[in-house]
Design a protein around this motif. Structure first.
Motif, PDB file in Angstrom:
ATOM      1  N   PRO A 191      -0.243   6.153  -0.002  1.00 39.24           N
ATOM      2  CA  PRO A 191      -1.292   5.324   0.595  1.00 39.24           C
ATOM      3  C   PRO A 191      -0.914   3.850   0.579  1.00 39.24           C
ATOM      4  O   PRO A 191      -0.309   3.362  -0.372  1.00 39.24           O
ATOM      5  CB  PRO A 191      -2.505   5.596  -0.304  1.00 39.24           C
ATOM      6  CG  PRO A 191      -1.908   5.994  -1.620  1.00 39.24           C
ATOM      7  CD  PRO A 191      -0.638   6.717  -1.291  1.00 39.24           C
ATOM      8  N   ALA A 192      -1.274   3.122   1.640  1.00 34.54           N
ATOM      9  CA  ALA A 192      -1.017   1.689   1.734  1.00 34.54           C
ATOM     10  C   ALA A 192      -2.305   0.950   1.405  1.00 34.54           C
ATOM     11  O   ALA A 192      -3.266   1.003   2.171  1.00 34.54           O
ATOM     12  CB  ALA A 192      -0.518   1.332   3.130  1.00 34.54           C
ATOM     13  N   GLU A 193      -2.335   0.262   0.275  1.00 35.60           N
ATOM     14  CA  GLU A 193      -3.503  -0.475  -0.155  1.00 35.60           C
ATOM     15  C   GLU A 193      -3.114  -1.919  -0.444  1.00 35.60           C
ATOM     16  O   GLU A 193      -1.951  -2.222  -0.720  1.00 35.60           O
ATOM     17  CB  GLU A 193      -4.123   0.171  -1.404  1.00 35.60           C
ATOM     18  CG  GLU A 193      -4.582   1.606  -1.210  1.00 35.60           C
ATOM     19  CD  GLU A 193      -5.178   2.182  -2.480  1.00 35.60           C
ATOM     20  OE1 GLU A 193      -5.300   1.421  -3.467  1.00 35.60           O
ATOM     21  OE2 GLU A 193      -5.516   3.376  -2.490  1.00 35.60           O
ATOM     22  N   LEU A 194      -4.089  -2.783  -0.387  1.00 37.14           N
ATOM     23  CA  LEU A 194      -3.858  -4.192  -0.671  1.00 37.14           C
ATOM     24  C   LEU A 194      -3.391  -4.367  -2.112  1.00 37.14           C
ATOM     25  O   LEU A 194      -3.952  -3.767  -3.039  1.00 37.14           O
ATOM     26  CB  LEU A 194      -5.132  -4.995  -0.426  1.00 37.14           C
ATOM     27  CG  LEU A 194      -5.005  -6.516  -0.543  1.00 37.14           C
ATOM     28  CD1 LEU A 194      -4.097  -7.058   0.548  1.00 37.14           C
ATOM     29  CD2 LEU A 194      -6.380  -7.169  -0.472  1.00 37.14           C
ATOM     30  N   LEU A 195      -2.353  -5.182  -2.295  1.00 40.43           N
ATOM     31  CA  LEU A 195      -1.763  -5.459  -3.599  1.00 40.43           C
ATOM     32  C   LEU A 195      -1.155  -4.212  -4.234  1.00 40.43           C
ATOM     33  O   LEU A 195      -1.037  -4.121  -5.444  1.00 40.43           O
ATOM     34  CB  LEU A 195      -2.796  -6.089  -4.542  1.00 40.43           C
ATOM     35  CG  LEU A 195      -3.189  -7.530  -4.217  1.00 40.43           C
ATOM     36  CD1 LEU A 195      -4.264  -8.024  -5.177  1.00 40.43           C
ATOM     37  CD2 LEU A 195      -1.984  -8.444  -4.286  1.00 40.43           C
ATOM     38  N   SER A 196      -0.758  -3.268  -3.418  1.00 41.02           N
ATOM     39  CA  SER A 196      -0.046  -2.084  -3.885  1.00 41.02           C
ATOM     40  C   SER A 196       1.354  -2.074  -3.285  1.00 41.02           C
ATOM     41  O   SER A 196       1.512  -2.364  -2.095  1.00 41.02           O
ATOM     42  CB  SER A 196      -0.783  -0.797  -3.514  1.00 41.02           C
ATOM     43  OG  SER A 196      -2.000  -0.698  -4.220  1.00 41.02           O
TER      44      SER A 196
END
Length: 247
Positions: free
Chosen positions: A155-160
């Motif tokens: 999954p692409a998440e903010l700050l990941s």
């Protein structure tokens, strides 16, 4: 009729080999569940006692003794007893085995025997953990997860940041919202700079500010200067950048 049957049998075998190779390359998990896991489970069950004896995982129990008058009558001779294990449980690209320790045993002995288990079970790696007292969990990985990491599903998440692959073949994600502070330490050429570069390149497309402090004169982070919001390459600049961030 016999030549026709032989030709038909050869054609079926060839077709199975071709299909099996396609499944192995394009659907490795299916191939593992259908063929790899049953063979590996059989190896675990058939070699466990021998591996336990050869690697000091078995415990010798004292024979039964009975006092008859003034004579000490001994029972059966001493026999080493291997620890009890659960039936191998399949995972996506490996299997797990739970071992019930004998009294006095510790997981350290099983960690030392991990390489022997790898060769006996013909797997890529065996990891030893202890989920609770008296139990050891052996996690076997069938193949090298770095060959087919399957990172596209992460999954692409903010700050990941998607760093790499875990030993299970899944994605290793560094989520800075869950764990905001990280200390990356290691010997020379152990991969610290590579890991740092991966984190930066993963965070670069995101709407976040990136500030770098590189007291080697920018040797490590200078390559990313165009994307960094600020870059300090000396102690004096580092103090100024940190002061600005605090303000």
């Amino acid at each position: 009729m016999e030549p026709i049957l032989i030709a038909f049998a050869l054609a079926v075998v060839a077709w199975l080999l071709v299909v099996g190779d396609l499944v192995r390359r394009h659907r490795p998990a299916w191939h593992w569940y259908l063929t790899g896991y049953p063979v590996a489970a059989w190896r675990v069950a058939s070699t466990w006692r021998r591996v336990a004896l050869l690697n000091d995982l078995a415990v010798s129990r004292l024979p039964a003794r009975t006092l008859v008058g003034h004579l000490l009558v001994k029972g059966d001779p001493v026999r080493p007893v291997a620890p009890r294990i659960s039936f191998p449980r399949a995972t996506r690209m490996g299997l797990t085995v739970v071992v019930r320790l004998h009294a006095g045993q510790t997981p350290a002995t099983y960690m030392q025997a991990a390489d022997a288990l790898v060769h006996a079970w013909k797997v890529h790696a065996v990891r030893v953990t202890s989920p609770e007292r008296g139990l050891v969990l052996l996690t076997a990985t069938a193949t090298d997860p770095l060959l087919r990491p399957g990172l596209a599903s992460a999954p692409a998440e903010l700050l990941s940041a998607l760093i790499g692959a875990l030993e299970t073949g899944g994605a290793w994600v560094m989520n800075l919202r869950l764990v905001p502070h990280w200390l990356i330490a290691g010997a020379t050429r152990s991969g610290k700079s590579t890991l740092l570069a991966r984190v930066i390149t993963q965070l670069a497309p995101q709407p976040v500010a990136l500030v770098g402090i590189d007291c080697k004169g920018g040797m490590e982070l200078g390559l990313f200067a165009d994307r960094l919001s600020a870059l300090a390459t000396s102690r004096r600049e580092a103090v100024a950048v940190l002061t600005a961030l605090v303000v």
